[in-house]
Design an enzyme around this catalytic site. Structure first.
Site, PDB file in Angstrom:
ATOM      1  N   CYS A  12      -9.109 -14.654 -23.517  1.00  0.00           N
ATOM      2  CA  CYS A  12      -9.189 -13.458 -22.682  1.00  0.00           C
ATOM      3  C   CYS A  12      -7.954 -12.623 -23.004  1.00  0.00           C
ATOM      4  O   CYS A  12      -7.280 -12.884 -24.006  1.00  0.00           O
ATOM      5  CB  CYS A  12      -9.282 -13.825 -21.195  1.00  0.00           C
ATOM      6  SG  CYS A  12      -7.877 -14.768 -20.576  1.00  0.00           S
ATOM      7  N   ARG A  18      -8.970 -15.879 -16.841  1.00  0.00           N
ATOM      8  CA  ARG A  18     -10.303 -16.319 -17.251  1.00  0.00           C
ATOM      9  C   ARG A  18     -10.307 -17.462 -18.261  1.00  0.00           C
ATOM     10  O   ARG A  18     -11.052 -18.439 -18.101  1.00  0.00           O
ATOM     11  CB  ARG A  18     -11.092 -15.126 -17.834  1.00  0.00           C
ATOM     12  CG  ARG A  18     -11.433 -14.081 -16.795  1.00  0.00           C
ATOM     13  CD  ARG A  18     -11.892 -12.792 -17.438  1.00  0.00           C
ATOM     14  NE  ARG A  18     -10.798 -12.121 -18.129  1.00  0.00           N
ATOM     15  CZ  ARG A  18     -10.932 -11.041 -18.889  1.00  0.00           C
ATOM     16  NH1 ARG A  18     -12.131 -10.533 -19.086  1.00  0.00           N
ATOM     17  NH2 ARG A  18      -9.880 -10.475 -19.454  1.00  0.00           N
ATOM     18  N   ASP A 129     -12.689  -9.021 -16.037  1.00  0.00           N
ATOM     19  CA  ASP A 129     -11.266  -9.231 -15.764  1.00  0.00           C
ATOM     20  C   ASP A 129     -11.006  -9.163 -14.253  1.00  0.00           C
ATOM     21  O   ASP A 129     -11.241  -8.129 -13.639  1.00  0.00           O
ATOM     22  CB  ASP A 129     -10.503  -8.113 -16.500  1.00  0.00           C
ATOM     23  CG  ASP A 129      -9.006  -8.274 -16.406  1.00  0.00           C
ATOM     24  OD1 ASP A 129      -8.539  -9.122 -15.619  1.00  0.00           O
ATOM     25  OD2 ASP A 129      -8.303  -7.540 -17.122  1.00  0.00           O
TER      26      ASP A 129
HETATM   27  P1  4NP Z   1      -7.015 -12.577 -18.064  1.00  0.00           P
HETATM   28  O1  4NP Z   1      -6.529 -11.535 -16.940  1.00  0.00           O
HETATM   29  O2  4NP Z   1      -7.211 -11.763 -19.320  1.00  0.00           O
HETATM   30  O3  4NP Z   1      -8.289 -13.101 -17.523  1.00  0.00           O
HETATM   31  O4  4NP Z   1      -5.919 -13.610 -18.187  1.00  0.00           O
HETATM   32  C1  4NP Z   1      -5.460 -10.660 -17.155  1.00  0.00           C
HETATM   33  C2  4NP Z   1      -4.169 -11.118 -17.042  1.00  0.00           C
HETATM   34  C3  4NP Z   1      -3.110 -10.251 -17.241  1.00  0.00           C
HETATM   35  C4  4NP Z   1      -3.358  -8.923 -17.524  1.00  0.00           C
HETATM   36  C5  4NP Z   1      -4.662  -8.461 -17.630  1.00  0.00           C
HETATM   37  C6  4NP Z   1      -5.720  -9.344 -17.459  1.00  0.00           C
HETATM   38  N1  4NP Z   1      -2.291  -8.025 -17.694  1.00  0.00           N
HETATM   39  O5  4NP Z   1      -2.545  -6.822 -17.857  1.00  0.00           O
HETATM   40  O6  4NP Z   1      -1.118  -8.445 -17.669  1.00  0.00           O
END
Ligand code: 4NP
Length: 157
Positions: A12, A18, A129
């Site tokens: 992700c 995720r 997300d």
């Molecule tokens: P992930 O969620 O991709 O599911 O781990 C996110 C975690 C951090 C960020 C964006 C999505 N971020 O912008 O820091």
């Protein structure tokens, strides 16, 4: 499925929401199905959260569902494209980015969107997300990821 090791990488953006739950759910389901030859890991497309534990909202949502996350965020490496057999991008942007950074065209067929493995029509075209969402969105991610893992297992056995 033959006895050769089969390695799955969940990817992700940040590797704190995720993909760590994808890794954990897949590990648990593989064990439950006696698929001892499946190895699972997760990674992110950005290094911003490298070394961090999963997001506390995912830790608590996961724990309520019986998933205990044990992962430190890391950014995907070039080597990962060679090492893993299946690389699952949680959303369309993840998949586009994965294809862009894939070091060789003949490795690109390892990259698949998570939605390819949904086993029923759930109204989603990806695992969205949850980072800027609410706790409810984290539970929805778990629900979707559980189905994705069921779909992967179905294809493997
Ligand atoms: P992930 O969620 O991709 O599911 O781990 C996110 C975690 C951090 C960020 C964006 C999505 N971020 O912008 O820091």
């Amino acid at each position: 499925m033959e006895n050769k090791e089969y390695k799955i990488l969940f990817v992700c953006l940040g590797n704190i929401c995720r993909s760590p739950i994808g890794e954990c759910v897949m590990q648990k389901k593989a064990e439950k199905n006696g698929l001892t030859n499946i190895k699972v890991d997760s990674a992110g497309l950005i290094s911003y959260h490298t070394g961090e534990q999963p997001d506390s909202r995912m830790i608590s949502a996961g724990a309520k569902k019986g998933y205990f996350l044990n992962h430190r965020a890391r950014k995907i490496s070039e080597q990962d494209f060679y090492d893993f057999d299946l690389i699952i991008g949680m959303d369309k942007e993840n998949v586009i980015k994965l294809k862009n950074i894939c070091p060789s065209p003949n490795l690109r067929n390892k990259i698949r969107p998570a939605s390819d493995y949904f086993t029923y029509e759930n109204g989603f075209d990806c695992v969205p997300d949850p980072y800027y969402g609410s706790q409810k969105d984290f539970y929805k991610v778990i629900e979707l990821v559980e189905d994705v893992c069921d779909g992967i297992i179905k294809e493997l056995i």
